[in-house]
Design a protein around this motif. Structure first.
Motif, PDB file in Angstrom:
ATOM      1  N   TYR A  78       0.834  -1.206   0.000  1.00 31.54           N
ATOM      2  CA  TYR A  78       0.000   0.000   0.000  1.00 31.54           C
ATOM      3  C   TYR A  78       0.866   1.252   0.000  1.00 31.54           C
ATOM      4  CZ  TYR A  78      -3.240   3.518   1.902  1.00 31.54           C
ATOM      5  OH  TYR A  78      -3.989   4.650   2.132  1.00 31.54           O
ATOM      6  N   ARG A  79       0.598   2.152  -0.958  1.00 34.29           N
ATOM      7  CA  ARG A  79       1.356   3.401  -1.047  1.00 34.29           C
ATOM      8  C   ARG A  79       0.515   4.624  -0.694  1.00 34.29           C
ATOM      9  NH1 ARG A  79       4.521   0.232  -0.501  1.00 34.29           N
ATOM     10  NH2 ARG A  79       6.245  -0.360  -1.832  1.00 34.29           N
ATOM     11  N   GLY A  80      -0.806   4.500  -0.764  1.00 32.06           N
ATOM     12  CA  GLY A  80      -1.660   5.620  -0.407  1.00 32.06           C
ATOM     13  C   GLY A  80      -2.974   5.578  -1.146  1.00 32.06           C
ATOM     14  N   ARG A  81      -3.859   6.535  -0.752  1.00 26.83           N
ATOM     15  CA  ARG A  81      -5.206   6.545  -1.302  1.00 26.83           C
ATOM     16  C   ARG A  81      -5.677   7.974  -1.471  1.00 26.83           C
ATOM     17  NH1 ARG A  81      -7.373   3.217   2.106  1.00 26.83           N
ATOM     18  NH2 ARG A  81      -7.155   4.687   3.801  1.00 26.83           N
ATOM     19  N   ALA A  82      -6.300   8.233  -2.611  1.00 23.27           N
ATOM     20  CA  ALA A  82      -7.005   9.495  -2.839  1.00 23.27           C
ATOM     21  C   ALA A  82      -8.492   9.189  -2.820  1.00 23.27           C
ATOM     22  CB  ALA A  82      -6.610  10.107  -4.176  1.00 23.27           C
ATOM     23  N   VAL A  83      -9.229   9.980  -2.065  1.00 24.21           N
ATOM     24  CA  VAL A  83     -10.679   9.844  -1.982  1.00 24.21           C
ATOM     25  C   VAL A  83     -11.268  11.092  -2.626  1.00 24.21           C
ATOM     26  CG1 VAL A  83     -12.674   9.528  -0.477  1.00 24.21           C
ATOM     27  CG2 VAL A  83     -10.456   8.535   0.167  1.00 24.21           C
ATOM     28  N   LEU A  84     -11.946  10.904  -3.746  1.00 23.59           N
ATOM     29  CA  LEU A  84     -12.519  12.015  -4.501  1.00 23.59           C
ATOM     30  C   LEU A  84     -14.019  12.072  -4.239  1.00 23.59           C
ATOM     31  CD1 LEU A  84     -12.210  14.268  -6.587  1.00 23.59           C
ATOM     32  CD2 LEU A  84     -12.388  12.515  -8.378  1.00 23.59           C
ATOM     33  N   VAL A  85     -14.487  13.208  -3.758  1.00 23.32           N
ATOM     34  CA  VAL A  85     -15.898  13.388  -3.414  1.00 23.32           C
ATOM     35  C   VAL A  85     -16.423  14.652  -4.081  1.00 23.32           C
ATOM     36  CG1 VAL A  85     -15.626  12.212  -1.187  1.00 23.32           C
ATOM     37  CG2 VAL A  85     -15.370  14.686  -1.308  1.00 23.32           C
ATOM     38  N   ASP A  86     -17.743  14.776  -4.127  1.00 24.16           N
ATOM     39  CA  ASP A  86     -18.348  16.027  -4.588  1.00 24.16           C
ATOM     40  C   ASP A  86     -19.353  16.547  -3.567  1.00 24.16           C
ATOM     41  OD1 ASP A  86     -20.423  14.248  -4.947  1.00 24.16           O
ATOM     42  OD2 ASP A  86     -20.675  14.625  -7.084  1.00 24.16           O
ATOM     43  N   SER A  87     -19.309  15.976  -2.381  1.00 25.50           N
ATOM     44  CA  SER A  87     -20.223  16.360  -1.312  1.00 25.50           C
ATOM     45  C   SER A  87     -19.425  16.604  -0.031  1.00 25.50           C
ATOM     46  CB  SER A  87     -21.233  15.231  -1.073  1.00 25.50           C
ATOM     47  OG  SER A  87     -21.819  15.331   0.206  1.00 25.50           O
ATOM     48  N   PRO A  88     -19.566  17.772   0.567  1.00 26.32           N
ATOM     49  CA  PRO A  88     -18.891  18.017   1.844  1.00 26.32           C
ATOM     50  C   PRO A  88     -19.315  17.026   2.928  1.00 26.32           C
ATOM     51  CG  PRO A  88     -19.644  20.080   0.894  1.00 26.32           C
ATOM     52  CD  PRO A  88     -20.235  18.980   0.052  1.00 26.32           C
ATOM     53  N   THR A  89     -20.559  16.559   2.871  1.00 28.37           N
ATOM     54  CA  THR A  89     -21.035  15.596   3.862  1.00 28.37           C
ATOM     55  C   THR A  89     -20.311  14.270   3.721  1.00 28.37           C
ATOM     56  OG1 THR A  89     -23.203  16.660   3.880  1.00 28.37           O
ATOM     57  CG2 THR A  89     -23.080  14.426   4.792  1.00 28.37           C
ATOM     58  N   VAL A  90     -20.159  13.801   2.490  1.00 28.12           N
ATOM     59  CA  VAL A  90     -19.438  12.547   2.254  1.00 28.12           C
ATOM     60  C   VAL A  90     -17.966  12.727   2.629  1.00 28.12           C
ATOM     61  CG1 VAL A  90     -18.726  10.858   0.505  1.00 28.12           C
ATOM     62  CG2 VAL A  90     -21.074  11.720   0.528  1.00 28.12           C
ATOM     63  N   ALA A  91     -17.385  13.883   2.323  1.00 29.41           N
ATOM     64  CA  ALA A  91     -15.995  14.155   2.706  1.00 29.41           C
ATOM     65  C   ALA A  91     -15.838  14.078   4.219  1.00 29.41           C
ATOM     66  CB  ALA A  91     -15.562  15.518   2.192  1.00 29.41           C
ATOM     67  N   MET A  92     -16.757  14.694   4.942  1.00 29.25           N
ATOM     68  CA  MET A  92     -16.704  14.675   6.402  1.00 29.25           C
ATOM     69  C   MET A  92     -16.841  13.248   6.925  1.00 29.25           C
ATOM     70  SD  MET A  92     -19.057  16.706   9.165  1.00 29.25           S
ATOM     71  CE  MET A  92     -20.541  15.905   8.592  1.00 29.25           C
ATOM     72  N   GLN A  93     -17.735  12.472   6.332  1.00 28.08           N
ATOM     73  CA  GLN A  93     -17.919  11.085   6.745  1.00 28.08           C
ATOM     74  C   GLN A  93     -16.627  10.287   6.549  1.00 28.08           C
ATOM     75  OE1 GLN A  93     -20.650   8.553   4.399  1.00 28.08           O
ATOM     76  NE2 GLN A  93     -21.707   8.153   6.336  1.00 28.08           N
ATOM     77  N   GLN A  94     -15.962  10.509   5.420  1.00 25.70           N
ATOM     78  CA  GLN A  94     -14.708   9.801   5.143  1.00 25.70           C
ATOM     79  C   GLN A  94     -13.601  10.255   6.100  1.00 25.70           C
ATOM     80  OE1 GLN A  94     -14.272   7.144   2.973  1.00 25.70           O
ATOM     81  NE2 GLN A  94     -16.488   7.334   3.162  1.00 25.70           N
ATOM     82  N   ARG A  95     -13.513  11.545   6.370  1.00 27.10           N
ATOM     83  CA  ARG A  95     -12.505  12.044   7.319  1.00 27.10           C
ATOM     84  C   ARG A  95     -12.733  11.470   8.710  1.00 27.10           C
ATOM     85  NH1 ARG A  95     -13.260  16.902   4.424  1.00 27.10           N
ATOM     86  NH2 ARG A  95     -11.424  17.311   3.157  1.00 27.10           N
ATOM     87  N   ASN A  96     -13.988  11.452   9.139  1.00 27.29           N
ATOM     88  CA  ASN A  96     -14.295  10.906  10.462  1.00 27.29           C
ATOM     89  C   ASN A  96     -13.903   9.440  10.561  1.00 27.29           C
ATOM     90  OD1 ASN A  96     -15.276  13.364  11.324  1.00 27.29           O
ATOM     91  ND2 ASN A  96     -17.426  12.826  11.001  1.00 27.29           N
ATOM     92  N   ALA A  97     -14.180   8.668   9.525  1.00 21.37           N
ATOM     93  CA  ALA A  97     -13.823   7.249   9.537  1.00 21.37           C
ATOM     94  C   ALA A  97     -12.311   7.083   9.600  1.00 21.37           C
ATOM     95  CB  ALA A  97     -14.387   6.548   8.306  1.00 21.37           C
TER      96      ALA A  97
END
Length: 125
Positions: A78-97
């Motif tokens: 594993y070298r890393g991961r980019a998480v691409l979102v278009d919703s601040p709510t989904v971004a927040m959910q991913q950050r919290n996780a």
């Protein structure tokens, strides 16, 4: 709905999730994810998680996705991961996780496709 693709030439695992994804679909995605991780055969790989168009996940689905992310990050390749979102709510959910799992210095969560692509490119194995 979801789609998963592993490109061994680029060593890139891409996961797309759209609209509503619930438990049964996430279990199927988790199984496909496990097979894709096996296909890396221990080699270096990167992950692009494209969540544009995804509605926020329910608690169980969010936990399953967090488990998938944790499993990938635990592998030596594993070298890393980019998480691409278009919703601040989904971004927040991913950050919290991510924060609940102790953080991942090799993860970028962004609303900007060019930032996600640059991050993935810079992680090139």
């Amino acid at each position: 709905m979801w789609r998963l693709e592993y490109d061994p030439a680029q060593r890139l695992l891409t996961i797309w999730m759209r609209e509503m994804v619930h438990g049964p679909e996430l279990r199927a995605l988790s199984s496909a994810h496990a097979r894709a991780l096996e296909a890396t055969a221990g080699a270096a790989f990167r992950v692009l998680l494209d969540l544009r168009g995804l509605y926020p996940l329910d608690e169980d689905a969010a936990a399953m996705l967090a488990d998938m992310k944790r499993v990938a990050a635990s592998l030596a390749g594993y070298r890393g991961r980019a998480v691409l979102v278009d919703s601040p709510t989904v971004a927040m959910q991913q950050r919290n996780a991510t924060y609940e799992d102790g953080g991942d210095a090799d993860e970028l969560i962004t609303l900007a496709p060019e930032d996600a692509q640059r991050f993935i490119r810079d992680l090139a194995p």
